[in-house]
Design an enzyme around this catalytic site. Structure first.
Site, PDB file in Angstrom:
ATOM      1  N   HIS A 165       0.990   4.003   2.132  1.00 25.13           N
ATOM      2  CA  HIS A 165       1.287   4.753   3.344  1.00 25.13           C
ATOM      3  C   HIS A 165       2.764   5.153   3.339  1.00 25.13           C
ATOM      4  O   HIS A 165       3.635   4.387   2.898  1.00 25.13           O
ATOM      5  CB  HIS A 165       1.010   3.893   4.580  1.00 25.13           C
ATOM      6  CG  HIS A 165      -0.137   4.374   5.404  1.00 25.13           C
ATOM      7  ND1 HIS A 165      -0.874   3.523   6.196  1.00 25.13           N
ATOM      8  CD2 HIS A 165      -0.678   5.608   5.593  1.00 25.13           C
ATOM      9  CE1 HIS A 165      -1.811   4.212   6.827  1.00 25.13           C
ATOM     10  NE2 HIS A 165      -1.713   5.473   6.474  1.00 25.13           N
ATOM     11  N   ASP A 180       5.181   5.291   5.478  1.00 22.88           N
ATOM     12  CA  ASP A 180       6.223   4.466   6.091  1.00 22.88           C
ATOM     13  C   ASP A 180       6.587   3.255   5.249  1.00 22.88           C
ATOM     14  O   ASP A 180       7.645   2.661   5.445  1.00 22.88           O
ATOM     15  CB  ASP A 180       5.839   4.053   7.512  1.00 22.88           C
ATOM     16  CG  ASP A 180       4.522   3.296   7.601  1.00 22.88           C
ATOM     17  OD1 ASP A 180       3.569   3.706   6.916  1.00 22.88           O
ATOM     18  OD2 ASP A 180       4.438   2.315   8.367  1.00 22.88           O
ATOM     19  N   HIS A 181       5.725   2.889   4.299  1.00 17.99           N
ATOM     20  CA  HIS A 181       5.996   1.728   3.450  1.00 17.99           C
ATOM     21  C   HIS A 181       6.638   2.097   2.118  1.00 17.99           C
ATOM     22  O   HIS A 181       7.064   1.213   1.372  1.00 17.99           O
ATOM     23  CB  HIS A 181       4.705   0.941   3.216  1.00 17.99           C
ATOM     24  CG  HIS A 181       4.225   0.237   4.438  1.00 17.99           C
ATOM     25  ND1 HIS A 181       4.315  -1.127   4.617  1.00 17.99           N
ATOM     26  CD2 HIS A 181       3.645   0.713   5.577  1.00 17.99           C
ATOM     27  CE1 HIS A 181       3.817  -1.465   5.801  1.00 17.99           C
ATOM     28  NE2 HIS A 181       3.403  -0.353   6.401  1.00 17.99           N
ATOM     29  N   HIS A 213      -7.299  -2.318   5.095  1.00 20.39           N
ATOM     30  CA  HIS A 213      -6.573  -1.316   5.880  1.00 20.39           C
ATOM     31  C   HIS A 213      -7.302   0.030   5.780  1.00 20.39           C
ATOM     32  O   HIS A 213      -6.700   1.089   5.836  1.00 20.39           O
ATOM     33  CB  HIS A 213      -5.138  -1.207   5.337  1.00 20.39           C
ATOM     34  CG  HIS A 213      -4.188  -0.432   6.198  1.00 20.39           C
ATOM     35  ND1 HIS A 213      -4.141  -0.517   7.567  1.00 20.39           N
ATOM     36  CD2 HIS A 213      -3.204   0.447   5.847  1.00 20.39           C
ATOM     37  CE1 HIS A 213      -3.186   0.267   8.027  1.00 20.39           C
ATOM     38  NE2 HIS A 213      -2.607   0.877   7.006  1.00 20.39           N
ATOM     39  N   ASP A 261      -0.151  -4.160   6.076  1.00 16.88           N
ATOM     40  CA  ASP A 261      -1.013  -3.634   7.137  1.00 16.88           C
ATOM     41  C   ASP A 261      -2.460  -4.001   6.832  1.00 16.88           C
ATOM     42  O   ASP A 261      -2.980  -3.682   5.759  1.00 16.88           O
ATOM     43  CB  ASP A 261      -0.901  -2.112   7.219  1.00 16.88           C
ATOM     44  CG  ASP A 261       0.441  -1.647   7.756  1.00 16.88           C
ATOM     45  OD1 ASP A 261       1.251  -2.501   8.152  1.00 16.88           O
ATOM     46  OD2 ASP A 261       0.672  -0.431   7.778  1.00 16.88           O
ATOM     47  N   HIS A 306       6.981  -5.083  11.940  1.00 17.63           N
ATOM     48  CA  HIS A 306       6.333  -3.754  11.992  1.00 17.63           C
ATOM     49  C   HIS A 306       5.736  -3.532  13.383  1.00 17.63           C
ATOM     50  O   HIS A 306       4.540  -3.324  13.555  1.00 17.63           O
ATOM     51  CB  HIS A 306       5.252  -3.703  10.909  1.00 17.63           C
ATOM     52  CG  HIS A 306       4.648  -2.352  10.655  1.00 17.63           C
ATOM     53  ND1 HIS A 306       4.221  -1.518  11.650  1.00 17.63           N
ATOM     54  CD2 HIS A 306       4.350  -1.706   9.509  1.00 17.63           C
ATOM     55  CE1 HIS A 306       3.686  -0.415  11.118  1.00 17.63           C
ATOM     56  NE2 HIS A 306       3.770  -0.506   9.812  1.00 17.63           N
ATOM     57  N   HIS A 320       0.853  -1.187   0.000  1.00 17.39           N
ATOM     58  CA  HIS A 320       0.000   0.000   0.000  1.00 17.39           C
ATOM     59  C   HIS A 320       0.890   1.238   0.000  1.00 17.39           C
ATOM     60  O   HIS A 320       2.124   1.119  -0.005  1.00 17.39           O
ATOM     61  CB  HIS A 320      -0.978  -0.005   1.174  1.00 17.39           C
ATOM     62  CG  HIS A 320      -0.351   0.087   2.532  1.00 17.39           C
ATOM     63  ND1 HIS A 320       0.440  -0.907   3.071  1.00 17.39           N
ATOM     64  CD2 HIS A 320      -0.411   1.057   3.488  1.00 17.39           C
ATOM     65  CE1 HIS A 320       0.843  -0.559   4.281  1.00 17.39           C
ATOM     66  NE2 HIS A 320       0.347   0.631   4.554  1.00 17.39           N
TER      67      HIS A 320
END
EC number: 3.1.26.11
Length: 290
Positions: free
Chosen positions: A63, A65-66, A153, A176, A240, A61
């Site tokens: 986001h 942080d990814h 998510h 996530d 994570h 995805h």
């Protein structure tokens, strides 16, 4: 055999000891990177790999942080590829991935221009092959098959998980998500399930609502373990961690998962490695490798 390395076990909260979310999967001569959080290239080096060694980048995805080191990964692969016809980096992710990659290239346009002007052997911008999927087979090469399926998510949508299969061994990378039927189906009978987790009991006790909000769309340790149990996987690999696990804290997290999942549970520092071997009697036999 499929080798899984937890490159980054951290979260959006900076941690001196944990890189951002990223997992390396090696199978059948293919080197697949799942997500690319902050610090991923240092961890790739620590795992004996590099941006240039990747055969595909899989994004669960979008986001921050990814995908935090997406630009650095693209540029580094480009400037360290010295052949006349560099192999494009395949980037596979959910709808919206192409827009993010295009925006990243625009952000790095000055850098790309500088390098093209300075190095005559660089004759064009980074070579990329961006593909968007929500389910089905997304990669197939040299006996390695990667399948995707939707996860949950929300409000982040769409999000996907991946299943990597090679020579009767299989690993699922959930990303996530909260528990959902599509992940159960994707993970069914897999040798290993790599699942992101939070400690809801600890997060719920935090004073800031914005932090407590993350309980809405992440799986707790127990929920991830329950997903693994329902899917009858061979091993559960946790990553994570929110909040970050301090020294001596792994046993407590493992014990929580063990109340639901009776088989092998793996978690650890960045660069923790697990070998997943072909299925025996319908399940994977898994050997942790340090």
């Amino acid at each position: 055999m499929i080798e899984v390395t937890l490159l980054g076990t951290g979260s959006p909260i900076p941690d001196a000891d944990r890189a951002g979310p990223a997992t390396l999967v090696r199978a059948g001569g293919q080197t697949l990177l799942v997500d690319c959080g902050r610090g991923v290239q240092m961890r790739l080096a620590g795992a004996g790999s590099s941006a240039g060694a990747l055969t595909a980048l899989l994004l669960t995805h979008l986001h921050s942080d990814h995908i935090g080191d997406l630009g650095d990964l693209i540029i580094t692969r480009w400037i360290t590829s010295f052949g006349p016809n560099p192999v494009p980096l395949t980037i596979i992710g959910p709808p919206g991935t192409a827009d993010v990659v295009d925006a990243t290239l625009r952000a790095f346009a000055p850098d790309i221009g500088y390098r093209l002007a300075h190095h005559p052997d660089l004759t064009g911008p980074p070579a990329l092959d961006v593909q968007e999927f929500t389910d089905g087979v997304v990669w197939q090469r040299d006996g390695v098959v990667v399948r995707a399926a939707p996860t949950d998510h929300r409000p982040v949508a769409p999000t996907i998980g991946f299943r990597v299969e090679h020579a009767a061994a299989s690993v699922v990378l959930a990303g996530d998500t909260v528990p959902c039927a599509t992940l159960d189906e994707l993970a069914s009978g897999a040798g290993a399930l790599v699942h992101t987790v939070i400690r809801k009991d600890l997060v719920d006790a935090m004073p800031l609502q914005r932090i407590r909000d993350i309980c809405d769309y992440h799986s707790s340790v127990e929920q991830a373990a329950d997903t693994a149990a329902r899917a009858d996987v061979g091993i559960l690999v946790l990553t994570h961690y929110v909040p970050g696990i301090g020294p001596g804290g792994y046993d407590e997290w493992r014990a929580l998962a063990a109340t639901v999942f009776p088989r092998q549970i793996e978690l650890g520092d960045d660069l923790h490695r697990v070998e997943v071997h072909p299925a025996v009697c319908g399940r994977g036999t898994v050997t942790p490798a340090g």
